[in-house]
Scaffold this motif. Structure first.
Motif, PDB file in Angstrom:
ATOM      1  N   TRP A 158      -6.271   7.645   3.906  1.00  0.00           N
ATOM      2  CA  TRP A 158      -6.462   7.045   2.595  1.00  0.00           C
ATOM      3  C   TRP A 158      -5.418   5.953   2.362  1.00  0.00           C
ATOM      4  O   TRP A 158      -4.355   5.950   2.981  1.00  0.00           O
ATOM      5  CB  TRP A 158      -6.353   8.083   1.472  1.00  0.00           C
ATOM      6  CG  TRP A 158      -5.019   8.791   1.432  1.00  0.00           C
ATOM      7  CD1 TRP A 158      -4.687   9.940   2.085  1.00  0.00           C
ATOM      8  CD2 TRP A 158      -3.844   8.376   0.726  1.00  0.00           C
ATOM      9  NE1 TRP A 158      -3.380  10.271   1.843  1.00  0.00           N
ATOM     10  CE2 TRP A 158      -2.832   9.336   1.002  1.00  0.00           C
ATOM     11  CE3 TRP A 158      -3.532   7.305  -0.107  1.00  0.00           C
ATOM     12  CZ2 TRP A 158      -1.541   9.235   0.473  1.00  0.00           C
ATOM     13  CZ3 TRP A 158      -2.249   7.207  -0.647  1.00  0.00           C
ATOM     14  CH2 TRP A 158      -1.283   8.166  -0.361  1.00  0.00           C
TER      15      TRP A 158
ATOM     16  N   TYR B 227       0.825  -1.202   0.000  1.00  0.00           N
ATOM     17  CA  TYR B 227       0.000   0.000   0.000  1.00  0.00           C
ATOM     18  C   TYR B 227       0.863   1.258   0.000  1.00  0.00           C
ATOM     19  O   TYR B 227       1.948   1.284   0.598  1.00  0.00           O
ATOM     20  CB  TYR B 227      -0.886   0.061   1.250  1.00  0.00           C
ATOM     21  CG  TYR B 227      -1.995  -0.946   1.315  1.00  0.00           C
ATOM     22  CD1 TYR B 227      -3.251  -0.678   0.774  1.00  0.00           C
ATOM     23  CD2 TYR B 227      -1.792  -2.174   1.940  1.00  0.00           C
ATOM     24  CE1 TYR B 227      -4.276  -1.607   0.852  1.00  0.00           C
ATOM     25  CE2 TYR B 227      -2.813  -3.108   2.027  1.00  0.00           C
ATOM     26  CZ  TYR B 227      -4.053  -2.819   1.486  1.00  0.00           C
ATOM     27  OH  TYR B 227      -5.071  -3.732   1.566  1.00  0.00           O
TER      28      TYR B 227
ATOM     29  N   TYR C  46      -3.819   3.323  -1.023  1.00  0.00           N
ATOM     30  CA  TYR C  46      -3.814   2.929  -2.435  1.00  0.00           C
ATOM     31  C   TYR C  46      -3.205   1.539  -2.502  1.00  0.00           C
ATOM     32  O   TYR C  46      -2.047   1.330  -2.139  1.00  0.00           O
ATOM     33  CB  TYR C  46      -2.987   3.914  -3.255  1.00  0.00           C
ATOM     34  CG  TYR C  46      -2.728   3.467  -4.682  1.00  0.00           C
ATOM     35  CD1 TYR C  46      -3.713   3.556  -5.655  1.00  0.00           C
ATOM     36  CD2 TYR C  46      -1.486   2.942  -5.041  1.00  0.00           C
ATOM     37  CE1 TYR C  46      -3.482   3.138  -6.963  1.00  0.00           C
ATOM     38  CE2 TYR C  46      -1.232   2.540  -6.344  1.00  0.00           C
ATOM     39  CZ  TYR C  46      -2.236   2.630  -7.301  1.00  0.00           C
ATOM     40  OH  TYR C  46      -1.988   2.217  -8.593  1.00  0.00           O
ATOM     41  N   HIS C  47      -4.009   0.565  -2.939  1.00  0.00           N
ATOM     42  CA  HIS C  47      -3.535  -0.810  -3.054  1.00  0.00           C
ATOM     43  C   HIS C  47      -2.862  -0.965  -4.417  1.00  0.00           C
ATOM     44  O   HIS C  47      -3.501  -0.845  -5.465  1.00  0.00           O
ATOM     45  CB  HIS C  47      -4.699  -1.789  -2.914  1.00  0.00           C
ATOM     46  CG  HIS C  47      -4.263  -3.216  -2.809  1.00  0.00           C
ATOM     47  ND1 HIS C  47      -4.639  -4.172  -3.718  1.00  0.00           N
ATOM     48  CD2 HIS C  47      -3.460  -3.847  -1.909  1.00  0.00           C
ATOM     49  CE1 HIS C  47      -4.105  -5.332  -3.376  1.00  0.00           C
ATOM     50  NE2 HIS C  47      -3.389  -5.160  -2.288  1.00  0.00           N
TER      51      HIS C  47
ATOM     52  N   LEU D 238      -8.894  -3.537   2.282  1.00  0.00           N
ATOM     53  CA  LEU D 238      -9.478  -4.442   1.292  1.00  0.00           C
ATOM     54  C   LEU D 238     -10.578  -5.323   1.868  1.00  0.00           C
ATOM     55  O   LEU D 238     -11.369  -5.905   1.134  1.00  0.00           O
ATOM     56  CB  LEU D 238      -8.394  -5.331   0.684  1.00  0.00           C
ATOM     57  CG  LEU D 238      -7.447  -4.663  -0.314  1.00  0.00           C
ATOM     58  CD1 LEU D 238      -6.500  -5.693  -0.892  1.00  0.00           C
ATOM     59  CD2 LEU D 238      -8.215  -3.970  -1.430  1.00  0.00           C
TER      60      LEU D 238
ATOM     61  N   THR E  39      -4.093  -3.858  -7.070  1.00  0.00           N
ATOM     62  CA  THR E  39      -5.407  -3.687  -7.708  1.00  0.00           C
ATOM     63  C   THR E  39      -5.635  -2.279  -8.229  1.00  0.00           C
ATOM     64  O   THR E  39      -6.688  -2.007  -8.811  1.00  0.00           O
ATOM     65  CB  THR E  39      -6.514  -4.019  -6.700  1.00  0.00           C
ATOM     66  OG1 THR E  39      -6.424  -3.117  -5.589  1.00  0.00           O
ATOM     67  CG2 THR E  39      -6.380  -5.452  -6.207  1.00  0.00           C
ATOM     68  N   ASN E  40      -4.683  -1.389  -7.980  1.00  0.00           N
ATOM     69  CA  ASN E  40      -4.815   0.000  -8.407  1.00  0.00           C
ATOM     70  C   ASN E  40      -6.054   0.662  -7.791  1.00  0.00           C
ATOM     71  O   ASN E  40      -6.734   1.473  -8.418  1.00  0.00           O
ATOM     72  CB  ASN E  40      -4.889   0.089  -9.947  1.00  0.00           C
ATOM     73  CG  ASN E  40      -4.639   1.504 -10.449  1.00  0.00           C
ATOM     74  OD1 ASN E  40      -3.931   2.293  -9.817  1.00  0.00           O
ATOM     75  ND2 ASN E  40      -5.229   1.836 -11.584  1.00  0.00           N
ATOM     76  N   LYS E  41      -6.340   0.313  -6.524  1.00  0.00           N
ATOM     77  CA  LYS E  41      -7.545   0.808  -5.856  1.00  0.00           C
ATOM     78  C   LYS E  41      -7.191   1.866  -4.818  1.00  0.00           C
ATOM     79  O   LYS E  41      -6.413   1.602  -3.894  1.00  0.00           O
ATOM     80  CB  LYS E  41      -8.283  -0.350  -5.187  1.00  0.00           C
ATOM     81  CG  LYS E  41      -9.574   0.073  -4.482  1.00  0.00           C
ATOM     82  CD  LYS E  41     -10.255  -1.112  -3.836  1.00  0.00           C
ATOM     83  CE  LYS E  41     -11.529  -0.687  -3.105  1.00  0.00           C
ATOM     84  NZ  LYS E  41     -12.197  -1.837  -2.444  1.00  0.00           N
ATOM     85  N   PHE E  42      -7.775   3.048  -4.946  1.00  0.00           N
ATOM     86  CA  PHE E  42      -7.592   4.156  -4.003  1.00  0.00           C
ATOM     87  C   PHE E  42      -8.819   4.220  -3.103  1.00  0.00           C
ATOM     88  O   PHE E  42      -9.958   4.240  -3.589  1.00  0.00           O
ATOM     89  CB  PHE E  42      -7.419   5.469  -4.765  1.00  0.00           C
ATOM     90  CG  PHE E  42      -7.043   6.639  -3.889  1.00  0.00           C
ATOM     91  CD1 PHE E  42      -5.721   7.019  -3.738  1.00  0.00           C
ATOM     92  CD2 PHE E  42      -8.016   7.368  -3.218  1.00  0.00           C
ATOM     93  CE1 PHE E  42      -5.367   8.094  -2.940  1.00  0.00           C
ATOM     94  CE2 PHE E  42      -7.680   8.436  -2.411  1.00  0.00           C
ATOM     95  CZ  PHE E  42      -6.344   8.803  -2.281  1.00  0.00           C
ATOM     96  N   SER E  43      -8.592   4.266  -1.771  1.00  0.00           N
ATOM     97  CA  SER E  43      -9.718   4.243  -0.829  1.00  0.00           C
ATOM     98  C   SER E  43      -9.547   5.306   0.244  1.00  0.00           C
ATOM     99  O   SER E  43      -8.444   5.485   0.778  1.00  0.00           O
ATOM    100  CB  SER E  43      -9.820   2.879  -0.136  1.00  0.00           C
ATOM    101  OG  SER E  43      -9.948   1.838  -1.057  1.00  0.00           O
TER     102      SER E  43
END
Length: 818
Positions: free
Chosen positions: A457, A445, A459-460, A517, A463-467
């Motif tokens: 925040w 991350y 960013y994984h 996740l 998976t290119n996932k920002f949360s």
């Protein structure tokens, strides 16, 4: 004109107070009043260390003026070994040896300085090597420096002046260079090896392997780089030139350095990066000046190795501007040129000039693939890696597109990206985020706290996932007491659990487990909000990256109301936390653990208890005091401290610190000093070590001399900082007079910087105080608004609009507030 009167009053009050204290059995004990000369004898504790097995603790006692002492405390038999005049010391990795430098007497050096004697002619230091098991000490005179492997014991390398050798080793007797020789010693055997004329040396982190640079002392001797292993020296490079930045891989098998062999005195020195393996005959050049956008091998960037010994990190730089040396002085243009289009204020450019001239961009050399990899670039000039520097991914970011906004915001947003070292692919993450980014320990991350969004925040990378952290129906994860117009600060994060499964974050009172996740909402770990108990995780081993899923967590707990504190344990396997035992002390949040067992060093303090070192071996059920830095304190009059609460003019309860002088009673009100800044009640149990401070008063010193001290917590109404302080200070002082604590005829104000501004405001509103001292105070916000901060070169406007000054609007929007 008021100061002499105040002093006269304080002196008379001291005379009124008794000079004796009644002891436990009725005997009279004479107590002294603190004097300015006592600042010189009061000691602080510095450089505390604990051995690997917890059987030895060392620390230095440093007086306000005079010679420091190293104390070595044996836990086994409680004996203490003392070494005077020790300027620095270290334990070896095994804890079997302690070594350091003994300096000449301070008075001797001061006398040399007073007579303006060249420092090269001053008396030299002495290296001592102490073996606790045998209690044998060896001293080596004329020492100048020493180093040892940080994670490998039994070895030391030290340099000594040529005076330590019976025969002068210098060929050129007229050479004015400081000549030192390097001695490498195995401590357990006493076997040692010598290298002459050494300029620089460095150890491997985890092996008894060393490199050194020798200096050319005359025209017949060339400078060079040498490699030491198994009591043998190998020549790595021997040629005329300038060498620096020695660096060895953790296992000692690989090494690197930079060198410049140019003899033409080129305006841009052509430094080269050298690489060496212990099986090679000599070092090989692996990077040099080229025609790329970053053509220069940086002579300023440190060389670093990954923990797995594979990657070598170095820096490359842009080609610098070179002045035309063929021009005469009167032909050269000497003009400073700047414009309003500059992304950075000229004053800031000027402050940062020395740093900018040494700026470099991170590059990597893969020793397995024999391949170079750019990491930092002109587009992404800042980088961040995991601690071991061996992960596949590197975090890239830059604030260049947003630098101009720093002038009015005080900070810059950043653009973020991730570099995949295997594919060289750069993946942008987000633009314009106001944050301090980090990589999780396993580099799964990128994460941080977004100031503008007031939330955490992640960013994984895979998976290119920002949360963003979903805080709906949850407590605030930012400062609940924030009273500035700008974005509130966060409460911090404790770290990640194993394999980057979850991030442990803090709110005001509790710890929360957020698995980006697996769950949208974080899970609460502690339950301190109900009783207003602040829980904080303590990392006792800096080398452990993860927060354990199985081992107990050490927690620091503070009562937010009484400020009492203590330690407790949380069991992650059962999710249970022990009930903490809280005492009226400030327990240190910095706890040091012995490497091989559960021996812990910590400190506890309050107004009357000095923060001496303590040890526990049973997880804080009991403890032993190790140091006794200032036993003379019991000979002096000492005040007391408490929380003082009152209702202000708007019927709002306020709180502050109240220090009462020694021997206080309500029949005799005391002269009062009001000293404040913003909020200080969290420091209720902080010990006032007797030392002179450049900007504030010493509470114990004035309490000993008969003064009461009042430090109210100030909370501010946006746009009215001076008036906010005035109302709280004045209502608090009136409450103190009503309770016959403060003498209304003898009251003073003292503060510095922001406190100085508030005092400058208050004295325009009242004549209640006999005298006031306002240090470094702003008395005209209108002119100060466009002022330049010395340390940064930034305009001060953001400070007034958004930060501490709390005006909340620009000068043009509301000039009357200024």
């Amino acid at each position: 004109m008021f100061i002499p009167s105040l002093l006269k009053t304080s002196i008379s009050l001291i005379i009124i107070h008794s000079f004796v204290q009644i002891g436990a059995y009725g005997q009279e004990i004479n107590l002294k009043t603190l004097e300015h000369s006592d600042f010189l004898i009061w000691k602080t504790i510095q450089d505390q260390q604990i051995s690997a097995n917890g059987d030895l603790v060392s620390y230095r006692l440093v007086p306000g003026e005079g010679d420091p002492s190293l104390m070595i405390h044996s836990i086994v038999d409680s004996s203490v070994q003392r070494f005077d005049r020790v300027s620095r010391s270290n334990m070896d990795y095994t804890g079997k040896f302690i070594y350091g430098l003994i300096t000449p007497y301070r008075d001797t050096l001061r006398e040399k300085e007073r007579k303006k004697i060249d420092k090269k002619k001053w008396p030299a230091d002495t290296l001592f090597i102490y073996q606790p098991e045998t209690r044998i000490t060896q001293q080596i005179p004329f020492a100048t420096n020493y180093k040892s492997p940080t994670k490998y014991g039994d070895w030391i390398a030290y340099t000594v002046k040529k005076d330590a050798f019976p025969v002068d080793t210098a060929k050129d007797k007229k050479n004015k260079k400081d000549i030192v020789h390097l001695i490498v010693r195995q401590l357990s055997t006493g076997q040692q090896d010598t290298l002459l004329n050494v300029k620089e040396f460095a150890w491997s982190e985890k092996a008894p392997v060393l490199m050194a640079i020798t200096d050319a002392m005359d025209s017949t001797q060339a400078a060079g780089v040498y490699y030491f292993r198994n009591h043998k020296w190998a020549t790595v490079k021997k040629a005329k030139g300038e060498y620096s930045k020695l660096s060895l891989s953790p296992d000692g098998n690989k090494a690197s350095f930079i060198a410049n062999h140019d003899t033409t005195k080129a305006l841009i020195p052509p430094f080269q990066l050298y690489y060496y393996i212990h099986t090679m005959d000599s070092a090989a050049t692996i990077a040099q000046m080229d025609s790329s956008s970053l053509p220069i091998v940086s002579q300023h960037a440190e060389l670093q190795w990954s923990d797995d010994n594979r990657y070598l990190y170095y820096g490359r730089a842009e080609k610098p501007y070179v002045r035309d040396t063929t021009l005469l002085e009167d032909e050269s243009v000497n003009v400073e040129i700047w414009s309003t289009d500059d992304p950075v204020l000229y004053t800031t450019q000027n402050v940062n000039k020395a740093v900018d001239e040494k700026k470099s961009y991170l590059h990597l050399y893969d020793t397995q693939l024999k391949k170079h990899q750019p990491i930092g670039s002109l587009a992404y000039d800042q980088t961040r890696m995991v601690k071991e520097k061996n992960s596949r991914y590197v975090l890239l970011y830059t604030d260049k597109p947003y630098q101009k906004s720093v002038a009015w915001l005080g900070d810059a947003a950043i653009d973020l990206a991730v570099l995949d070292l295997q594919t060289s692919k750069i993946t942008p993450i987000k633009k314009g985020l106001l944050t301090i980014p980090n990589l999780s320990p396993m580099a799964k991350y990128v994460y941080g706290y977004s100031d503008a969004d007031s939330t955490w925040w992640t960013y994984h990378i895979e998976t290119n996932k920002f949360s963003y952290l979903n805080t709906k129906r949850l407590p605030l994860f930012y400062d609940e007491l924030n009273d500035v117009p700008g974005f509130p600060n966060n409460y911090g994060a404790a770290g990640w659990t194993k394999n980057d499964e979850a991030l442990i974050i803090n709110d005001r009172y509790d710890l929360w487990k957020w698995s980006p996740l697996k769950s949208v909402v974080p899970e609460k770990i502690t339950n301190g909000r109900t009783e207003e108990l602040i829980h904080r995780y303590i990392r006792t081993d800096p080398d452990v990256e993860f927060i354990s899923d199985t081992e107990p967590w050490l927690m620091h707990v503070t009562d937010d109301d009484t400020k009492s504190s203590g330690y407790t344990w949380y069991a992650p396997t059962t999710a249970k936390i022990e009930t903490p035992v809280l005492e009226p002390y400030e327990y240190s949040q910095q706890v040091t653990k012995a490497r091989l067992n559960d021996s812990y060093l910590f400190k506890k303090e309050n107004f009357s208890v000095f923060p001496d070192i303590r040890m526990t071996k049973d997880r804080f059920k009991t403890n032993t005091q190790i140091s006794n830095a200032n036993p003379q304190q019991q000979e002096y009059k000492w005040g007391t401290i408490q929380l003082f609460k009152w209702m202000d003019w708007d019927s709002v309860e306020r709180i502050g610190l109240l220090v009462k002088p020694f021997g206080f009673d309500t029949l005799h009100s005391s002269p009062l000093i009001v000293n404040f800044y913003e909020r200080y009640t969290d420091a209720l149990h902080h010990h006032p070590t007797i030392d002179p401070h450049r900007s504030t008063i010493n509470y114990a010193f004035y309490a000993s001399r008969g003064y009461a001290i009042f430090n109210p917590d100030i909370t501010y109404e946006i746009g009215l900082p001076g008036e906010s302080a005035y109302k709280i200070v004045m209502s608090g002082v009136q409450a103190l007079m009503k309770k016959r604590i403060a003498d209304p005829e003898n009251m003073a104000l003292q503060g510095h910087s922001w406190g100085g501004y508030q005092i400058a405001y208050i004295v325009t509103r009242t004549n209640m105080f006999k005298c006031a001292e306002a240090g470094a105070s702003v008395v005209n916000m209108t002119s100060a608004y466009g002022g330049i901060r010395w340390g940064t070169g930034l305009s001060r406007m953001f400070q007034y609009e958004l930060a501490q000054s709390r005006i909340g609007r620009t000068l043009w929007e509301d000039p009357q507030r200024y």
